[in-house]
Design a protein around this motif. Structure first.
Motif, short mmCIF file in Angstrom:
data_model
loop_
_atom_site.label_atom_id
_atom_site.label_comp_id
_atom_site.label_asym_id
_atom_site.label_seq_id
_atom_site.Cartn_x
_atom_site.Cartn_y
_atom_site.Cartn_z
N THR A 138 28.55 45.04 16.12
CA THR A 138 28.13 43.70 15.74
C THR A 138 26.82 43.84 14.99
N LEU A 139 26.78 43.31 13.79
CA LEU A 139 25.57 43.45 12.99
C LEU A 139 24.45 42.59 13.57
N PRO A 140 23.26 43.13 13.68
CA PRO A 140 22.15 42.35 14.23
C PRO A 140 21.65 41.31 13.23
N ALA A 141 21.17 40.20 13.75
CA ALA A 141 20.51 39.22 12.89
C ALA A 141 19.16 39.76 12.44
N ALA A 142 18.70 39.31 11.28
CA ALA A 142 17.41 39.80 10.76
C ALA A 142 16.27 39.46 11.70
N THR A 143 16.39 38.35 12.43
CA THR A 143 15.34 37.98 13.38
C THR A 143 15.28 38.93 14.57
N ASP A 144 16.37 39.68 14.82
CA ASP A 144 16.42 40.62 15.94
C ASP A 144 16.07 42.04 15.53
N CYS A 145 15.87 42.26 14.23
CA CYS A 145 15.48 43.59 13.74
C CYS A 145 13.96 43.65 13.78
N ARG A 146 13.44 44.26 14.83
CA ARG A 146 11.99 44.24 15.08
C ARG A 146 11.34 45.54 14.58
N ALA A 147 10.12 45.38 14.07
CA ALA A 147 9.35 46.52 13.56
C ALA A 147 7.91 46.39 14.00
N VAL A 148 7.25 47.53 14.13
CA VAL A 148 5.82 47.55 14.45
C VAL A 148 5.14 48.50 13.48
N PHE A 149 4.19 47.95 12.72
CA PHE A 149 3.35 48.75 11.83
C PHE A 149 2.01 48.97 12.51
N PHE A 150 1.24 49.90 11.98
CA PHE A 150 -0.09 50.14 12.53
C PHE A 150 -1.12 50.10 11.42
N THR A 151 -2.22 49.47 11.71
CA THR A 151 -3.32 49.42 10.76
C THR A 151 -4.61 49.48 11.55
N SER A 152 -5.72 49.72 10.87
CA SER A 152 -7.01 49.84 11.55
C SER A 152 -7.63 48.47 11.75
N GLY A 153 -7.90 48.11 12.99
CA GLY A 153 -8.62 46.88 13.27
C GLY A 153 -10.11 47.09 13.09
N SER A 154 -10.92 46.09 13.42
CA SER A 154 -12.36 46.20 13.23
C SER A 154 -12.98 47.24 14.15
N THR A 155 -12.31 47.60 15.26
CA THR A 155 -12.83 48.61 16.17
C THR A 155 -12.47 50.01 15.72
N GLY A 156 -11.55 50.14 14.78
CA GLY A 156 -11.13 51.45 14.31
C GLY A 156 -9.92 51.98 15.04
N ASP A 157 -9.49 51.35 16.12
CA ASP A 157 -8.30 51.79 16.83
C ASP A 157 -7.06 51.42 16.03
N ALA A 158 -5.97 52.21 16.23
CA ALA A 158 -4.70 51.90 15.59
C ALA A 158 -4.18 50.59 16.19
N LYS A 159 -4.05 49.59 15.35
CA LYS A 159 -3.70 48.25 15.80
C LYS A 159 -2.23 47.96 15.48
N PRO A 160 -1.40 47.69 16.50
CA PRO A 160 0.01 47.40 16.24
C PRO A 160 0.21 46.02 15.62
N ILE A 161 1.02 45.97 14.57
CA ILE A 161 1.33 44.71 13.89
C ILE A 161 2.84 44.49 13.97
N PRO A 162 3.30 43.57 14.80
CA PRO A 162 4.74 43.33 14.91
C PRO A 162 5.27 42.51 13.74
N LYS A 163 6.46 42.84 13.29
CA LYS A 163 7.14 42.12 12.21
C LYS A 163 8.62 42.05 12.56
N THR A 164 9.33 41.20 11.84
CA THR A 164 10.78 41.22 11.90
C THR A 164 11.33 41.37 10.49
N LEU A 165 12.54 41.86 10.40
CA LEU A 165 13.19 41.98 9.09
C LEU A 165 13.32 40.61 8.44
#
Length: 562
Positions: A116-143
């Protein structure tokens, strides 16, 4: 426009060309067959980190993971220390080798024939970028958010792209800009994309067709290869990851016949606005459906369906909005995250990595010069660090500390300019204003290389020269791609010859002068001097193990008048 997952799985598209890798064209059916084989193997993992060099394997892996119901984690780099730092975020890590191994081990029974093909709203992704503290900050997104952005951008670019044009990428698909423009957009619009990694012009300039769309960054456009003047003309050139200076935009337009289209945005927001620089102070035009405003501090805030729905997203970018046109201009950032070579670098993270070293007591990272975007550090060394500095010199000390940072960060975050001080400068309030820190770099620009080895055999001498990255002669020659001027190489050869061989400083003639390969910041080169006193001449040659001969010539001095 059909969705990403649906287009890949539509039987009508099975014979449609999708990507080119290693000279081979892969159709959607080829890609889908590998997705079918990989998907069942991934069902035991709920969070899968994927980092690939091949865009084709990357596409197979992220789609199989989404079909398996997993969240896809996009590491910003594959450096071991970085992956260790975010290891709690995933339970399976896949790179090119791991994907190939799993595909090779898949059997007929593994093939997912009833899915069963997943809906785009159910295709979850997490990117990482540097926050103001310098730690790797997870950024959740969906397709679904990514597809929504593509839906509003496609009508802007489609009229400019001829039929059969390919998407040619120089940027990494691991970051949201590359993922959108190199992977999801071509799949949704049935355009062929190039899958081989090609981060440098030399790796892909022979593979550009008329009308192709180039996905680049400011770092690429500031370092155009001369041979690009002879390649077919692209229809569009996209650039994102940081502002492109006007000179680079004009040079790109002149060389490739197309003015770059810049996309402004971030990992958190996706695309916000676009512009083409045809003159000074060209404003940014918000993408369709994007609202812009300012907070009380003058920082831009944005609202759109693909950003935060009905909520406003607050950026740290200082901006001015033209109420009459709805466009805006940008005027720097209010936080401590800077763009270097198109990549977002946390100054706090660089400082934290340095303070973890037994060689450093304290450190401040900064951009010392707005016209020279190389990263710099002012550091107070520990007793062990001061002993090492006295032993190996400033150049090699900087190299040693770069290695400490390289355990965690990509090359763009490795400082190129260093100042070692007994105490960090501060004002009467105990603060460390930028102008005091920058003054350290302005006052101490080195004029000569560091001579670390000297071997002599009578009238033949070999010198090993370390060229600091902040050597004064690299400034402005040339912007974006500094090299050591030939006249400086000649001047150094004359000075060293005069000092070592006790010959007249006044040179009467220079012959057989040849410049073969450029000498770049941070290089270690050998200067070979061979004195022939009977003929009143000195042969000189700059060379290195990595590049071979850089330059050579013969210096002839004038005899004193009798």
């Amino acid at each position: 426009m059909t969705g990403f997952i649906a287009n890949l799985h539509d039987p009508k598209n099975a014979a449609t060309a999708l990507c080119v890798e290693g000279g081979r064209v892969f159709c959607a059916g080829d890609i889908l067959a590998d997705i079918d084989r990989l998907c069942p193997i991934l069902r035991q993992s709920s969070r899968i980190a994927i980092h690939c060099q091949s865009a084709r394997l990357f596409l197979i892996a992220i789609t199989a993971a989404w079909r398996a119901g997993a969240t896809v984690i996009f590491p910003a780099t594959d450096r071991p220390a970085y992956l260790d730092g975010i290891s709690s975020q995933f339970d399976l890590y896949l790179d090119d080798a791991a994907i190939r191994e799993r595909l090779a081990s898949a059997t007929a029974t593994n093939i997912d024939s009833h899915m069963t093909l997943p809906a785009a709203t159910d295709c979850r992704a997490v990117f990482f970028t540097s926050g103001s503290t310098g730690d790797a900050k997870p950024i959740p997104k969906t397709l679904a958010l990514i597809e929504a952005e593509i839906t509003i951008q496609e009508p802007l670019w489609q009229p400019h792209i001829p039929k059969g044009a390919r998407i040619v990428g120089l940027v990494s698909h691991q970051h949201i800009y590359g993922l959108i423009f190199r992977i999801v957009w071509p799949v949704m619009t049935k355009r062929v994309f190039t899958a081989d990694p090609a981060p440098y012009w030399e790796m892909m300039q022979g593979d550009i067709n008329n009308g192709d769309v180039l996905i680049t960054s400011p770092a690429h456009l500031k370092n155009l290869h001369p041979d690009l003047a002879d390649v077919p003309r692209p229809s569009l050139i996209f650039s994102s990851g940081g502002p492109l200076d006007l000179a680079a935009a004009r040079e790109t337009t002149a060389m490739l016949g197309t003015c770059p289209t810049e996309i402004y945005g971030s990992t958190e927001t996706g695309g916000i606005a676009h512009r083409q620089q045809t003159g000074d102070n060209c404003p940014w035009h918000p993408l369709p459906g994007v609202e812009v405003a300012l907070n009380d501090a003058g920082c831009l805030r944005v609202r759109a369906a693909h950003i935060a729905g009905d909520d406003w997203y607050q950026t740290e970018d200082i901006a001015k909005i033209n109420d009459a046109t709805g466009t805006f201009t940008l005027h720097g950032r209010a936080d401590r995250v800077v763009k270097v070579e198109g990549k977002r670098i946390s100054l706090g993270a660089v400082e934290r990595h340095l303070r973890q070293s037994h060689l450093v007591e304290d450190a401040i990272a900064l951009i010392p010069d707005d016209d020279d975007r190389r990263l710099g550090v002012v550091a107070v060394l520990s007793p062990a660090g001061r002993d090492m500095l006295a032993e190996i010199g400033r150049f090699r000390m900087g190299r040693q500390l770069r290695r400490e940072i390289a355990k965690f960060e990509d090359d763009a975050a490795l400082p190129q300019r260093w100042r070692f001080v007994d105490q960090l400068p501060s004002d009467s309030q105990g603060k460390r204003p930028l102008h005091l820190l920058r003054a350290l770099f302005a006052e101490m620009e080195p004029l000569t290389p560091e001579i670390v080895i000297q071997n002599r055999d009578d009238d033949r001498v070999n010198l090993s020269l370390h060229l600091p990255t902040d050597l004064l002669y690299f400034r402005g020659h040339f912007p974006g791609m500094p090299i050591l001027p030939g006249v400086v190489q000649l001047h150094w050869a004359v000075d060293q010859a005069a000092a070592l061989f006790d010959v007249p400083v006044t040179i009467g003639e220079v012959t057989q002068l040849k410049y073969r390969k450029p000498i770049t910041p941070g290089s270690t080169v050998m200067l070979e001097l061979d004195c022939d006193r009977d003929k009143a001449k000195i042969k000189f040659r700059y060379h290195s193990d990595a590049e071979g001969d850089h330059s050579s010539g013969i210096l002839k001095w004038r005899e004193a008048a009798s």
